[in-house]
Structures are given as structure tokens and as C-alpha cells.
Design a protein around this motif. Sequence first.
Motif, PDB file in Angstrom:
ATOM      1  N   VAL A 274      13.160 -36.303  11.285  1.00 51.86           N
ATOM      2  CA  VAL A 274      13.599 -37.700  11.241  1.00 51.86           C
ATOM      3  C   VAL A 274      15.102 -37.862  11.442  1.00 51.86           C
ATOM      4  CG1 VAL A 274      11.683 -38.553   9.843  1.00 51.86           C
ATOM      5  CG2 VAL A 274      13.690 -37.580   8.706  1.00 51.86           C
ATOM      6  N   ASN A 335       7.576 -42.640  11.193  1.00 53.51           N
ATOM      7  CA  ASN A 335       8.534 -42.365  10.122  1.00 53.51           C
ATOM      8  C   ASN A 335       9.861 -43.090  10.328  1.00 53.51           C
ATOM      9  OD1 ASN A 335       6.840 -40.570   8.716  1.00 53.51           O
ATOM     10  ND2 ASN A 335       7.376 -38.900  10.103  1.00 53.51           N
ATOM     11  N   ARG A 336       9.880 -44.079  11.224  1.00 58.40           N
ATOM     12  CA  ARG A 336      11.138 -44.757  11.536  1.00 58.40           C
ATOM     13  C   ARG A 336      11.079 -46.246  11.209  1.00 58.40           C
ATOM     14  NH1 ARG A 336      14.340 -40.927  14.343  1.00 58.40           N
ATOM     15  NH2 ARG A 336      13.062 -39.037  14.391  1.00 58.40           N
TER      16      ARG A 336
END
Length: 386
Positions: A274, A335-336
Motif C-alpha cells: 500500500v 486497500n486505497r
Amino acid sequence: MSALLLPLLLVAVGGALDFIRAFNEKEQLQSEIDSAMLLAAKAEGADAQFEAAKSMLATKTGEDIDIEELLNVSQNSDGSVTGTFDASVKTYFLQLVGIETLPITVSATAIASGGSNAGGGCIYVLGSKGQDVLINSGANVHSDACEVHVQSKASPAFIMNSGSKIETARFCVRGTNYIKNGGTLTNLEVGCIPDCDPYEGELTEPTVQSTCTTSGWKDGTSHTLKPGVHCETGFNGSPTITFEPGLHIIKGRMIINSNATVIAKGVTFYFPDVSSEIRINGGVTFTGAAPTSGTYKGILMFEKTSDATNNANKQQYIFNGSNGEVLEGIIYLPNRDVTYNSTTNQVSRISLVVNTMIMNSSNWLIEPYTGGSDSAASGTGVRLVK
């Protein structure tokens, strides 16, 4: 009297905090059982469905618990599959009166629907922490066929400010609480069951080599990057950057300055964690199209999701192609927390999966991506029914 009442007040107030913790944990577990049953519905047979749900929960929870003991998966007469997960939350205050845990039970039902995984969805927002979609003044999104699917049940699930216009075929929000301060939002549905992540567990993650194909800052007016691993890379000035067709692994941050031109046709970008990203500083013209064949057919951009620790560390990702941006393919960034500032004068055909989303002042023309992915094509389309 104060001395006698103090322990009771402590238990009452502390007990409320324990219940809030339990409620928040239940919300998180509900999201996890939803994902588990969507994966289970793709499998054939009761044993395979149980193992699929079990493996998904193990990835999601990242905890040392006996999932096999707590999970129950059953087949229904209509072909759907139902999963129930029993858990508990340890208390801190209620244990003073003998209540050491609070029980939690969540369930979900999913059914295989056949056909493409993605359907008519253009945008899938998976988060449910509150204000998971923020539409600011000046945001202008238009589509004839795109659907927006928002999983949030938070209060508010989304906020829309005045001076914005979102015109899509469907805007489905799981929750019922939202704030709309003006603007135009067509085909809004609240309290509906949105489609979940259509690519979860389907995209093949590559092995990341330890050696770097590209690294450091680059000078010059023109750069051509070969497929490989690009480590902590940046470009001085405002060059034209061409990515050759193939897999480009962005390790760390790649910085592209204002007024650059980026051409990435037949390209897949992969982020191994990430902290990796392409950081565009605005004023960039960006043209990106996914490969039309091969292992990463249809995938323009995706990230590592097989690591529970990585999944728990959500990070911001900003689309800043403000001079013009045309994208085609699957963009898988669950995941953003995505902020979209870009402008398009042509239609982008995408299937975008994010955790949360902010739409700022932009002109965004989008339609569903229908090219498909070889990694996901073999999977059966599934949806939640409960």
C-alpha cells in the motif's frame, strides 16, 4: 451515596462502551462474512464452499481463532449458499459484573448468477467507516450504463455537496443514512444490496523480483520504460513517458510532475504494497489501456491483497490527470482511499474497486469496462441476496 453509586455508574458507562465496541466489531465481521460467502458461492459442492469461506475469513481476520468451529455453511434449495459466523468480543467493564464476553453472530447469503463478474458496475466502494463516498462541489460524472455500488452502512454512508452532478444508471448504497446538501444525483437507491467486490481472490499476483529495472530520478524530455520493477522512480521536468506493453511493477513511489504526458497502452500496473503508488502532480495527460491478451488481460492496475497486514493498512491514492485522462480496464485498489481530481474529454471504460472515494472538481465520462479479465473470466458471477 456517591461512593456507593460510583461503581454502578462505572459499569453503566463502561458497559455502553463495551456494547459500542461489539457493534463495531459486528459491522466488520458482517463485511467479512459477505466476502466469504461471495467466494463460497463460486465453488461447487458443500465441502468446497465451506473451505472457500474458511480461507477467505482466515485472510480477512488475520487472527488466531478456530474458524472451523465458529463457521457454518449451508446450501439452500434455490442454489444459494448461507454462511453464519459466531464470535465474541471480550469486555473491559462488564466483566466487573461477571459478563466477560458479548456474543456476535453474522450471516450472509450469496448466489451464483452466471456471466461476467463485473456486470454493469463501474465503481465499487467497499469501506463502511463513515463518509465512504464524498462528492464535493464541482464533481461532474456522467454515464449512460454505469452502476455505482457502495457497501457502506455507516452514518452517513455518503455526503454530496451542492454544485455537483452524478448521472449514472444506478447508485446503490447499502445503508440508509446520508447527507445531501444539494446537487444532482440520479437513480439513487438506499437500503439496497450492492454488488460486492467482483475480483476478490481472482487476480493472479506476480512474484516481485529483488532487482530493479528502473530506479532514481530521470532527466530528459522523453523516456521509454520496459516491463519490470520500477523502484522509487521520478521524472524531472515535463517529459513524455511511454510504458511498453507488459507488466510494470511499481515498488515505492513513482513521481510524475505537472504537464507530463503518459502513454501506457497494453500495460498492467501492479503495486506490491500500500506504500507503492504512481503520484501524479496534476496537469498531466494520461492514456492507459489494459492488455487485450495474456495473464493480465483486462487489468490496468491492481495491488497485493493476499497479505492481511497489508489489507489492514489502507492508504490514500490520488488520480490527478487534470489535463485529460483516458483509462480502459480493471482498476483494483481495495486497500486505497481514492481521491479523483481528473478531467476526461473522452469516455473511460473502467471497472474500479476502492475502499473509499472522494470526487473533487472534475469532469468524468465513464462507461462499464466489458473487455473482461482472463484471471476473473473463469469465475461465476455472484451476488449477495441477504
